[in-house]
Structure formats: C-alpha cells, structure tokens
Design a protein around this motif. Structure first.
Motif, PDB file in Angstrom:
ATOM      1  N   THR A 168       0.846  -1.185   0.000  1.00 52.70           N
ATOM      2  CA  THR A 168       0.000   0.000   0.000  1.00 52.70           C
ATOM      3  C   THR A 168       0.886   1.240   0.000  1.00 52.70           C
ATOM      4  N   ASP A 169       0.273   2.404  -0.248  1.00 53.69           N
ATOM      5  CA  ASP A 169       1.035   3.654  -0.181  1.00 53.69           C
ATOM      6  C   ASP A 169       1.597   3.872   1.216  1.00 53.69           C
ATOM      7  N   ALA A 170       0.828   3.484   2.230  1.00 59.97           N
ATOM      8  CA  ALA A 170       1.309   3.655   3.603  1.00 59.97           C
ATOM      9  C   ALA A 170       2.560   2.809   3.858  1.00 59.97           C
ATOM     10  N   ALA A 209      -1.180  11.570  -1.423  1.00 60.35           N
ATOM     11  CA  ALA A 209      -0.326  10.614  -2.138  1.00 60.35           C
ATOM     12  C   ALA A 209       1.133  10.974  -1.907  1.00 60.35           C
ATOM     13  N   THR A 210       1.740  11.663  -2.856  1.00 60.20           N
ATOM     14  CA  THR A 210       3.121  12.098  -2.721  1.00 60.20           C
ATOM     15  C   THR A 210       3.199  13.597  -2.950  1.00 60.20           C
ATOM     16  N   THR A 211       4.108  14.248  -2.255  1.00 63.88           N
ATOM     17  CA  THR A 211       4.264  15.680  -2.447  1.00 63.88           C
ATOM     18  C   THR A 211       4.769  15.972  -3.858  1.00 63.88           C
ATOM     19  N   GLY A 212       4.409  17.145  -4.361  1.00 62.87           N
ATOM     20  CA  GLY A 212       4.860  17.555  -5.684  1.00 62.87           C
ATOM     21  C   GLY A 212       3.750  17.965  -6.613  1.00 62.87           C
ATOM     22  N   GLY A 213       2.551  17.368  -6.445  1.00 59.45           N
ATOM     23  CA  GLY A 213       1.447  17.712  -7.333  1.00 59.45           C
ATOM     24  C   GLY A 213       1.797  17.440  -8.779  1.00 59.45           C
ATOM     25  N   GLN A 214       1.161  18.183  -9.682  1.00 60.86           N
ATOM     26  CA  GLN A 214       1.451  17.991 -11.104  1.00 60.86           C
ATOM     27  C   GLN A 214       2.882  18.385 -11.444  1.00 60.86           C
ATOM     28  N   PHE A 247      12.543  23.194   8.753  1.00 60.81           N
ATOM     29  CA  PHE A 247      12.034  24.307   9.553  1.00 60.81           C
ATOM     30  C   PHE A 247      11.038  23.854  10.617  1.00 60.81           C
ATOM     31  N   GLY A 248      10.713  22.569  10.640  1.00 64.05           N
ATOM     32  CA  GLY A 248       9.847  22.057  11.695  1.00 64.05           C
ATOM     33  C   GLY A 248       8.427  21.738  11.274  1.00 64.05           C
ATOM     34  N   ALA A 249       8.107  21.869   9.988  1.00 64.93           N
ATOM     35  CA  ALA A 249       6.767  21.510   9.530  1.00 64.93           C
ATOM     36  C   ALA A 249       6.612  19.989   9.536  1.00 64.93           C
ATOM     37  N   GLU A 250       5.434  19.539   9.926  1.00 62.40           N
ATOM     38  CA  GLU A 250       5.115  18.119   9.776  1.00 62.40           C
ATOM     39  C   GLU A 250       4.549  17.912   8.373  1.00 62.40           C
ATOM     40  N   VAL A 251       5.122  16.991   7.646  1.00 63.26           N
ATOM     41  CA  VAL A 251       4.623  16.671   6.308  1.00 63.26           C
ATOM     42  C   VAL A 251       4.049  15.257   6.372  1.00 63.26           C
ATOM     43  N   ILE A 252       2.746  15.146   6.217  1.00 63.90           N
ATOM     44  CA  ILE A 252       2.040  13.882   6.371  1.00 63.90           C
ATOM     45  C   ILE A 252       1.581  13.403   5.001  1.00 63.90           C
ATOM     46  N   THR A 253       2.019  12.220   4.603  1.00 65.99           N
ATOM     47  CA  THR A 253       1.599  11.663   3.318  1.00 65.99           C
ATOM     48  C   THR A 253       0.657  10.485   3.542  1.00 65.99           C
ATOM     49  N   THR A 254      -0.001  10.072   2.471  1.00 68.83           N
ATOM     50  CA  THR A 254      -0.988   8.982   2.430  1.00 68.83           C
ATOM     51  C   THR A 254      -2.165   9.250   3.364  1.00 68.83           C
ATOM     52  N   GLN A 255      -2.430  10.516   3.641  1.00 70.26           N
ATOM     53  CA  GLN A 255      -3.609  10.916   4.408  1.00 70.26           C
ATOM     54  C   GLN A 255      -4.403  11.895   3.550  1.00 70.26           C
ATOM     55  N   LEU A 269      -9.611  13.469   8.537  1.00 67.04           N
ATOM     56  CA  LEU A 269      -8.688  12.740   7.669  1.00 67.04           C
ATOM     57  C   LEU A 269      -9.198  11.327   7.422  1.00 67.04           C
ATOM     58  N   ASN A 270      -8.326  10.467   6.867  1.00 63.91           N
ATOM     59  CA  ASN A 270      -8.706   9.076   6.611  1.00 63.91           C
ATOM     60  C   ASN A 270      -9.282   8.446   7.869  1.00 63.91           C
ATOM     61  N   GLY A 271     -10.324   7.662   7.700  1.00 68.72           N
ATOM     62  CA  GLY A 271     -10.924   7.018   8.852  1.00 68.72           C
ATOM     63  C   GLY A 271     -11.574   8.040   9.759  1.00 68.72           C
TER      64      GLY A 271
END
Length: 567
Positions: free
Chosen positions: A215-217, A265-270, A303-311, A329-331
């Motif tokens: 899975t993506d996770a 999904a994944t960062t970056g977009g188009q 810089f301290g940002a949380e980057v959460i993927t697959t959510q 979010l999911n669930g």
C-alpha cells in the motif's frame, strides 16, 4: 535520498564444503589474503549455499568467485555450481577435487563452464591457491557483475498498481530499479524471494525485505515518511503538497507557526510529475519536477513543519471567528487548526471514451495504468523504450512529456485539438519539439476511440476535425494532459464558495457572493470562510504556473499572520 542508507558493500567470495574442518580451512586461507577487499562467506551444504546466494541477490550484493567441493551429499559441487549460475551467472566457478576425481572435474568444465579445478590439499596457498583466485578475480573485475544495489520493483508493464508504485518511489526521489516479472531478471528475483507473479508488484528492499502488493502507507514507511499527525491542534494546516502547499509549509514553519501539511499521495502535485521545468527562475538548465518538490519538502521539514503523506482530507468543518477549524482525515482521525490553506491542486481531465475514464457504470474495460496515463511517468523514460507514444494536449506539460519520452520512444505523436501548437505552449518548447525528428504534431485532431489487446491499450482511432476523416493507429502508450479538474468536492459542507467549474473563489472575486459575514473585506487569498485561504491551481483564475503557485503559497502565509493577529 529518503530512506536510503546504502553503502557500497564488498563483493563476496563464497565457499561450500560439507566437511566443517575443510570448510573452515578454505575460508581461513581466503580471508587471510582477500578479507580486506572481499567478503568471505562459507557454507557446509549446497542447499545452504544456494540460500545464501539468493539472499545476496535480494540485497543487491555481488559474488565474484564460487568455490565448491566436488564430493558433497544431497547436492554435489557440480550440481551446486549449475544452480548457482542461475543466480550469479558471471561469478567465476572453482571446483575442489581429490586426485581420483580429476576426470569428473574435467567433465564439469563442459557442464557448468567451470573456470578452474583445484586439487586438495593446496598447501602452500601462496603457490597453489592464491595465484588461481587472483587470476579469476582479475577476469571477473574486467567483465563486472554488478547486481542492482538498490531497491527493486518487480511488476508488469500493464499492471496499473506497478506503475503507481514506481511513480510513488520516483516522485519521492527514492533510488530503485524496475524490472518486469515476465523478463528473466524479474523471474529470477521472484524465485529467489520465494514468490510468484500472482500478486504484483513486489518490492524488494536494499536489505532484502519483501513487500508484496504494498500500500502507499507501506511505501511511505519504507521511505521514512510520516503518515500520521503528531499533534491535535496546529496554528496552520496546509492541505495539498504541490508547489503552493510546499511553499506555504516552508514559510509557515520558518515564521514560527506550528504547521502541518497533509498530502493524500506524494508531495509535488502535477509539478512533481514533470520531467523537467525549464522556465522556473534560478535554474539555468531547468530542474526536474520531482527533484524540485522533494527538496522543498525537506526544506519544510527542516524548519519544523510536519509533512504527512498517504492521508486525505475528506471533510472540513469551519470554526467560528477566532475558533479552530476541524479537518477530518482518513478514517476517524481529525486535527484542528487556527488557519487553513487549501492547496489541493487539480487533476487532469479524463477522456470520456472507452477505456480512458473511471466510470463505474460503464461496461467498457478501463486501460488507465495499462497503456492510458494521465500525466507522464517520472520513474524512468526507459519505460517507453521502443514504443509508439501519443501525447494528448498542447500545453507546456504535454510538451515537456513529449521531449522526455522522445529520448527512448520509437515515435512520439502530439494530438492537439487547436489549429497550432504555439497557441498554448511556450515558444522555447515549441522550437525544440519542431527540431526533434521522432516527434510529430497533429493539429485539429482528437481521440474518439481505443482498441485493446490482452487487456491493455493497443491502438487509437483519431478524428481530423478539419476534414472529418478518421484513421486507426498503433499506440503502445497514451499520456493525456487535457485540462484541469479541481479537487474541491470535499469542501461543499464547509460552504466555501466556488465558481461554475469548481475552482475556489477568494478575495475580490467574492464580491456579491453569499456567505461572507465579517465587516472587513476578505483578504486577497481568503475564501468565503474567514481563516481559510487558497493558493495555487485550485484557486479560481490562477496562473497555472509553478512560480505563481509558489508565490501564492508564501503570500497566503503572510495573510494568515494578518488573520491570526485580528482574532
């Protein structure tokens, strides 16, 4: 590279002998002379040695020399070397024999392409062992047998999930090698892993771990990416990880806001799917979309940002003035945020013809991921080697994809509904396309039907709108770049105003719109819900350029500060 701690490992010399005393003696002599340059691995049975070779193969290690005793129970030295050839075909092969077995050793030269046989005992090794091994190692180094020292993805050319997994890893700048299960290399890896091709794709990590149809996770965990928020409340929540969202996360975190970025999904977009962005300020020779956006993600995290993927954000519940907004979010997971920036971007519009769109009610087979793609592959342009590729669309993203795929494709044909390619594409890109011999541009042309072969795309029916004539063409791969559909359906409950096409209205565009309740006018990028801002392609009348999205993301943070100071 995220998740990659690969260090070059020493090639191996493997020795197998069923007599423990002899096995230790052989390994001792080899380690004494070659231990600094090679890993010396010993086994006491042919079966154990084969298992060791398979594990080395999965880990991406190499084997330079195989030394096997002729007389072993269950599996003779010749039988072992014959099986070992299937795993490491270029490793040099040595058979240890007694004087009485010399004839069998000579016969083995023909059976397993034996490189040398050594009579036991070989004392002193300086005269009888090391010169032989030295010569074999020199031959091996000249030819090389460098296995794939990275994570391997074993899939199928027309397996949609295989394509998605490759995209996930590539867009996160994770090093891997892709191989098809129906190729000898793929079949060999599956056999070594004790698997078959019934559940693809299979990911074999650098450490030999096996992920079956991950899975993506699970992929995110492999890459060391965060998949769940650490806090319940944030100053700023950024929804969407394209250039606008990443810029917002960088500036929000760097300016002291507790910031979280949520990406489904994944960062970056188009932009992350673009093989090369050549008109972005500061990159004279252009920059790959995945490289640019992966660097931006790491910058935000620094810089301290949380980057959460697959959510995925599925619902937004707006708070009152000065109150936190709730994001589902999911669930059943939820987070709160004092301010929100919507940077969800857009999806490519789908062709509404047989095999090309996700319509649950359609009886037609879906070829998406099996010859039909929205956007272009960033994993490896070798995917389209020797193919006849068709690009649908005439904007910069389509032009970049055509240039990228033309490097390996047999032919690339661009299908444009308009009368000229210049109408929607930057001139520098037009000039390059015209000068590329295996790219053909067909104007006033659209796809009206598809043909299939063994469950995947095999051909197209094209309509020339100028003449009304149709033609059938062979097509191995079709990549579509035909307009944008905003990701805003999930915002209906929050009451965020959108234009007739679903793009989010903000600032001055909210004049005469129902829903704004404050005495002050909305800030420039503020939506109809106070404290919820928008940036990037999802905003109504946006510029649809990477630089513009980055600018809006950073500007939105400035307006967030202004909003928070007011409440």
């Amino acid at each position: 590279m995220p998740g990659s701690d690969h260090q070059p490992r020493l090639p191996a010399i493997l020795t197998v002998d069923d007599d423990p005393a002899v096995s230790r003696a052989v390994a001792r002599d080899l380690r004494r002379h070659y231990g600094e340059r090679y890993r010396i691995i010993r086994a006491e049975s042919g079966a154990d040695a084969i298992d060791a070779l398979k594990e080395l193969k999965l880990r991406g290690d190499t084997v330079a020399v195989l030394v096997a005793d002729y007389r072993m129970p269950q599996m003779s030295g010749i039988e072992f070397l014959e099986k070992a050839m299937d795993v490491f075909p270029l490793a040099r092969r040595v058979l240890l024999t007694a004087y009485a077995d010399t004839t069998a050793a000579i016969d083995a030269i023909n059976v397993v392409d034996l490189d040398h046989y050594l009579l036991k005992p070989w004392d002193p090794p300086e005269e009888k062992l090391y010169p032989v091994i030295d010569g074999l190692l020199e031959e091996w180094r000249a030819v090389g047998d460098r296995g794939m020292p990275y994570t391997k993805v074993i899939g199928h050319r027309y397996n949609d999930r295989s394509w998605e997994v490759r995209q996930f890893l590539a867009r996160n700048q994770y090093s891997f090698r892709s191989v098809n299960a129906d190729e000898p290399k793929g079949a060999q890896l599956l056999e070594a892993a004790g698997l078959d091709d019934s559940r693809l794709p299979v990911v074999i990590t650098e450490k030999g771990e096996r992920l079956v149809a991950p899975t993506d996770a699970e992929l995110a965990a492999l890459l060391g990416l965060s998949t769940s928020p650490q806090l319940e409340m944030y100053d700023l929540a950024v929804i969407g990880g394209g250039p606008a969202g990443l810029a917002a996360a960088v500036y929000g975190a760097s300016e002291g806001l507790k910031t979280v970025l949520i990406e489904k999904a994944t960062t970056g977009g188009q932009a992350g799917r673009s093989s090369k962005i050549e008109n972005y300020l500061g990159f004279e020779n252009g920059v790959g979309g995945a490289a640019l956006t992966t660097t931006a993600r790491r910058q935000a995290e620094r810089f301290g940002a949380e980057v959460i993927t697959t959510q995925e954000a599925g619902r937004l519940k707006a708070g009152g003035i000065g109150a936190a907004h709730t994001i589902h979010l999911n669930g059943d997971a939820t987070i709160g945020a004092r301010a929100v920036i919507l940077a969800t971007g857009v999806d490519y519009r789908q062709l509404e013809i047989a095999g090309c769109w996700n319509d649950p009610g359609s009886p037609d087979e879906n070829f998406i991921g099996r010859g039909v793609y929205y956007g272009a592959s960033v994993s490896d342009n070798a995917e389209c080697a020797g193919e006849d590729v068709f690009i649908v669309g005439g904007a910069n993203s389509a032009g970049q994809a055509a240039m990228y795929m033309s490097q390996t494709a047999k032919s690339v044909t661009m299908l444009i509904r308009g009368q000229s390619i210049e109408a929607g594409m930057s001139q520098y890109l037009v000039d390059r396309i015209v000068q590329t011999p295996n790219i053909t541009v067909k104007t006033c042309t659209e796809v009206v039907d598809t043909t299939a072969e063994d469950g995947h795309l095999a051909g197209l029916t094209l309509l020339n709108k100028r003449t009304g004539e149709t033609e059938s063409v062979r097509c191995d791969r079709m990549c579509c770049f035909i307009g944008a559909v905003p990701r805003t359906q999930w915002l209906e409950e929050a009451g965020i105003a959108r234009d007739d096409h679903g793009f989010i209205l903000s600032g001055p565009d909210l004049r005469d719109k129902v829903g704004w309740t404050l005495d002050r006018p909305p800030h420039h990028l503020e939506t109809s819900v106070p404290g919820v801002f928008v940036a990037g392609d999802v905003r109504s009348e946006s510029a649809k350029r990477v630089a513009a999205a980055v600018g809006e993301g950073s500007m939105a943070v400035m307006l967030v500060h202004r909003y928070l100071a007011e409440t």
